[in-house]
Design a protein around this motif. Structure first.
Motif, PDB file in Angstrom:
ATOM      1  N   PHE A  57       0.771  -1.389  -0.030  1.00  0.00           N
ATOM      2  CA  PHE A  57      -0.023   0.059  -0.101  1.00  0.00           C
ATOM      3  C   PHE A  57       0.868   1.222  -0.044  1.00  0.00           C
ATOM      4  CE2 PHE A  57      -3.755  -2.139   2.571  1.00  0.00           C
ATOM      5  CZ  PHE A  57      -3.913  -3.031   1.673  1.00  0.00           C
ATOM      6  N   TYR A  60       1.417   3.393  -2.879  1.00  0.00           N
ATOM      7  CA  TYR A  60       0.437   3.233  -4.160  1.00  0.00           C
ATOM      8  C   TYR A  60      -0.436   4.416  -4.446  1.00  0.00           C
ATOM      9  CZ  TYR A  60      -3.229   0.467  -6.598  1.00  0.00           C
ATOM     10  OH  TYR A  60      -4.322   0.535  -7.495  1.00  0.00           O
ATOM     11  N   TYR A  63      -0.624   6.739  -1.673  1.00  0.00           N
ATOM     12  CA  TYR A  63      -1.161   6.292  -0.395  1.00  0.00           C
ATOM     13  C   TYR A  63      -0.111   6.243   0.774  1.00  0.00           C
ATOM     14  CZ  TYR A  63      -3.587   3.874   3.490  1.00  0.00           C
ATOM     15  OH  TYR A  63      -4.318   3.862   4.708  1.00  0.00           O
ATOM     16  N   CYS A  68      -4.458   0.084   6.047  1.00  0.00           N
ATOM     17  CA  CYS A  68      -5.629   0.847   6.136  1.00  0.00           C
ATOM     18  C   CYS A  68      -6.130   0.473   7.326  1.00  0.00           C
ATOM     19  CB  CYS A  68      -6.344   0.684   5.003  1.00  0.00           C
ATOM     20  SG  CYS A  68      -5.709   1.058   3.124  1.00  0.00           S
ATOM     21  N   HIS A  77      -9.717   2.311   3.291  1.00  0.00           N
ATOM     22  CA  HIS A  77      -8.801   2.997   3.109  1.00  0.00           C
ATOM     23  C   HIS A  77      -8.673   4.297   4.050  1.00  0.00           C
ATOM     24  CE1 HIS A  77      -9.589   2.015  -1.560  1.00  0.00           C
ATOM     25  NE2 HIS A  77      -9.287   1.128  -0.495  1.00  0.00           N
ATOM     26  N   ASP A  94      -6.633  -3.837   6.959  1.00  0.00           N
ATOM     27  CA  ASP A  94      -6.348  -4.278   5.887  1.00  0.00           C
ATOM     28  C   ASP A  94      -5.215  -4.114   5.560  1.00  0.00           C
ATOM     29  OD1 ASP A  94      -6.713  -4.742   3.023  1.00  0.00           O
ATOM     30  OD2 ASP A  94      -8.119  -3.320   2.739  1.00  0.00           O
ATOM     31  N   ASP A 105      -3.308  -9.888  -0.272  1.00  0.00           N
ATOM     32  CA  ASP A 105      -4.256  -8.401   0.328  1.00  0.00           C
ATOM     33  C   ASP A 105      -5.478  -9.349   1.281  1.00  0.00           C
ATOM     34  OD1 ASP A 105      -5.603  -6.292   0.606  1.00  0.00           O
ATOM     35  OD2 ASP A 105      -6.164  -6.076  -1.636  1.00  0.00           O
ATOM     36  N   HIS A 168     -10.887  -7.895  -6.447  1.00  0.00           N
ATOM     37  CA  HIS A 168     -10.286  -7.731  -7.670  1.00  0.00           C
ATOM     38  C   HIS A 168      -9.305  -8.882  -7.737  1.00  0.00           C
ATOM     39  CE1 HIS A 168      -6.998  -6.550  -4.525  1.00  0.00           C
ATOM     40  NE2 HIS A 168      -8.306  -6.082  -3.928  1.00  0.00           N
ATOM     41  N   MET A 174      -1.117  -5.791  -7.200  1.00  0.00           N
ATOM     42  CA  MET A 174      -2.342  -5.778  -6.187  1.00  0.00           C
ATOM     43  C   MET A 174      -3.573  -5.744  -6.877  1.00  0.00           C
ATOM     44  SD  MET A 174      -2.788  -3.441  -2.765  1.00  0.00           S
ATOM     45  CE  MET A 174      -2.709  -1.843  -3.636  1.00  0.00           C
ATOM     46  N   HIS A 175      -3.838  -4.911  -7.933  1.00  0.00           N
ATOM     47  CA  HIS A 175      -5.069  -5.001  -8.413  1.00  0.00           C
ATOM     48  C   HIS A 175      -5.060  -5.447  -9.986  1.00  0.00           C
ATOM     49  CE1 HIS A 175      -6.227  -1.594  -5.518  1.00  0.00           C
ATOM     50  NE2 HIS A 175      -6.913  -2.807  -4.947  1.00  0.00           N
ATOM     51  N   GLU A 201     -13.840  -9.094  -1.367  1.00  0.00           N
ATOM     52  CA  GLU A 201     -13.808  -8.091   0.016  1.00  0.00           C
ATOM     53  C   GLU A 201     -15.113  -7.369  -0.013  1.00  0.00           C
ATOM     54  OE1 GLU A 201     -11.319  -4.739  -0.579  1.00  0.00           O
ATOM     55  OE2 GLU A 201     -10.378  -5.543  -2.300  1.00  0.00           O
ATOM     56  N   TRP A 218      -8.537   9.802   0.138  1.00  0.00           N
ATOM     57  CA  TRP A 218      -8.371   8.310   0.353  1.00  0.00           C
ATOM     58  C   TRP A 218      -9.763   7.774   1.225  1.00  0.00           C
ATOM     59  CZ3 TRP A 218      -5.771   5.007  -2.229  1.00  0.00           C
ATOM     60  CH2 TRP A 218      -4.570   5.554  -2.703  1.00  0.00           C
ATOM     61  N   GLU A 232     -11.771  -9.481   3.904  1.00  0.00           N
ATOM     62  CA  GLU A 232     -11.150  -9.720   2.527  1.00  0.00           C
ATOM     63  C   GLU A 232     -10.189 -10.964   2.936  1.00  0.00           C
ATOM     64  OE1 GLU A 232      -8.532  -6.595   1.241  1.00  0.00           O
ATOM     65  OE2 GLU A 232      -8.706  -7.289  -0.814  1.00  0.00           O
TER      66      GLU A 232
HETATM   67  N1  MF3 Z   1      -6.443  -3.040   0.286  1.00  0.00           N
HETATM   68  C1  MF3 Z   1      -7.168  -1.998  -0.554  1.00  0.00           C
HETATM   69  C2  MF3 Z   1      -7.833  -3.392  -1.448  1.00  0.00           C
HETATM   70  O1  MF3 Z   1      -8.277  -4.308  -0.762  1.00  0.00           O
HETATM   71  C3  MF3 Z   1      -6.384  -1.400  -1.483  1.00  0.00           C
HETATM   72  C4  MF3 Z   1      -5.626  -0.267  -0.773  1.00  0.00           C
HETATM   73  S1  MF3 Z   1      -5.381   1.048  -1.567  1.00  0.00           S
HETATM   74  C5  MF3 Z   1      -4.059   1.655  -0.988  1.00  0.00           C
HETATM   75  O2  MF3 Z   1      -7.861  -3.299  -2.521  1.00  0.00           O
HETATM   76  F1  MF3 Z   1      -3.874   2.787  -1.509  1.00  0.00           F
HETATM   77  F2  MF3 Z   1      -4.360   1.663   0.447  1.00  0.00           F
HETATM   78  F3  MF3 Z   1      -2.976   0.973  -1.158  1.00  0.00           F
END
Ligand code: MF3
Ligand code: CO
Ligand code: CO
Length: 247
Positions: A57, A60, A63, A68, A77, A94, A105, A168, A174-175, A201, A218, A232
């Motif tokens: 994160f 990212y 961020y 989070c 977030h 998170d 994640d 995702h 990550m995404h 999630e 955010w 999640e």
């Molecule tokens: N963990 C988040 C998700 O589940 C994404 C966090 S965005 C960030 O997709 F900027 F905090 F990294």
């Protein structure tokens, strides 16, 4: 394009998933009245580094923290800082880590002391949404079977699902594709194949489904400022069922 992972990819994802889960549980175990969200993040950062991993994160899209932490009306977030946890709060932790080139994640929401009974139901229901969705992450199912299960379980309990944020695909990034909404029509969407890896999630609200992003760019909060819960897991689609990589 949905990337189907190879056996070595899945080995890598087991490792990053394991670390993410250990950090999630350790931080969740430290949530108690009086602690600040920033202190939780400091501990997480230290622990992630201790595993030789890095936060997925931090940095990212700019961020500013390693995890989070989303309290009460904060859906996802939440940026760790000076907010102090109180009895009766619900707190989503998170955690995303990168290790060996793969991302894990995972999130869970914990209650602080005794919560309002309806809030406790919200938290339990959101976890149930996740577990029921995971049971559908198997070869031959359609993607929106997962979405529909989450929506159905949440709405049957009188709650609503967030629509502006989604689960995702996940892997080296990550995404990844696909987006996994928490609502949808069963029997539709891409057909699932063993080796796909998803971050599922559910984000479930006590009140209305609408959310907004605060001025920090955010923090996602419910528009009605009622509580929201979030769970999640990173999972791998298998032939006969899902493998949860962040147990
Ligand atoms: N963990 C988040 C998700 O589940 C994404 C966090 S965005 C960030 O997709 F900027 F905090 F990294
Ligand atoms: Co996450
Ligand atoms: Co995610």
């Amino acid at each position: 394009m949905i990337i189907v992972k190879s056996a070595p990819d899945l080995e890598g994802m087991r490792a990053s998933g394991y670390i993410a889960a250990r950090v999630r549980d350790a931080i969740a175990g430290n949530v108690q009245a009086g602690v600040t969200t920033g202190e939780l993040a400091d501990y997480a950062e230290e622990m992630i580094k201790g595993f030789g991993a890095e936060s997925a994160f931090l940095g990212y899209k700019g961020y500013p923290s390693s995890i989070c932490v989303s309290v009460n009306e904060v859906v996802v977030h939440g940026i760790p800082g000076k907010r102090r946890i109180e009895v009766g709060d619900i707190v989503s932790i998170d955690v995303g880590v990168r290790y060996g080139g793969y991302v894990g994640d995972t999130a869970k929401t914990v209650m602080v002391g005794t919560c309002d009974p309806r809030v406790a139901e919200l938290v339990k229901t959101t976890e149930k949404c996740l577990m029921e969705a995971i049971a559908l992450a198997r070869e031959g199912r359609r993607l929106f079977d997962i979405s529909h299960a989450i929506q159905g379980t949440a709405e049957a309990a009188g709650f609503s699902v967030v629509r502006q944020f989604v689960g995702h695909g996940i892997g080296r990034d990550m995404h990844e594709d696909p987006q996994i909404p928490n609502f949808g029509k069963p029997g539709t969407g891409p057909r699932l194949v063993a080796g796909m890896t998803f971050a599922i999630e559910p984000m479930v609200n006590m009140g209305r489904s609408e959310v907004e992003v605060l001025d920090d760019g955010w923090t996602v909060v419910t528009k009605d400022r009622k509580f929201s819960a979030h769970f999640e897991h990173t999972v791998a689609v298998g032939k006969d069922g899902a493998e949860v990589l962040t147990l």
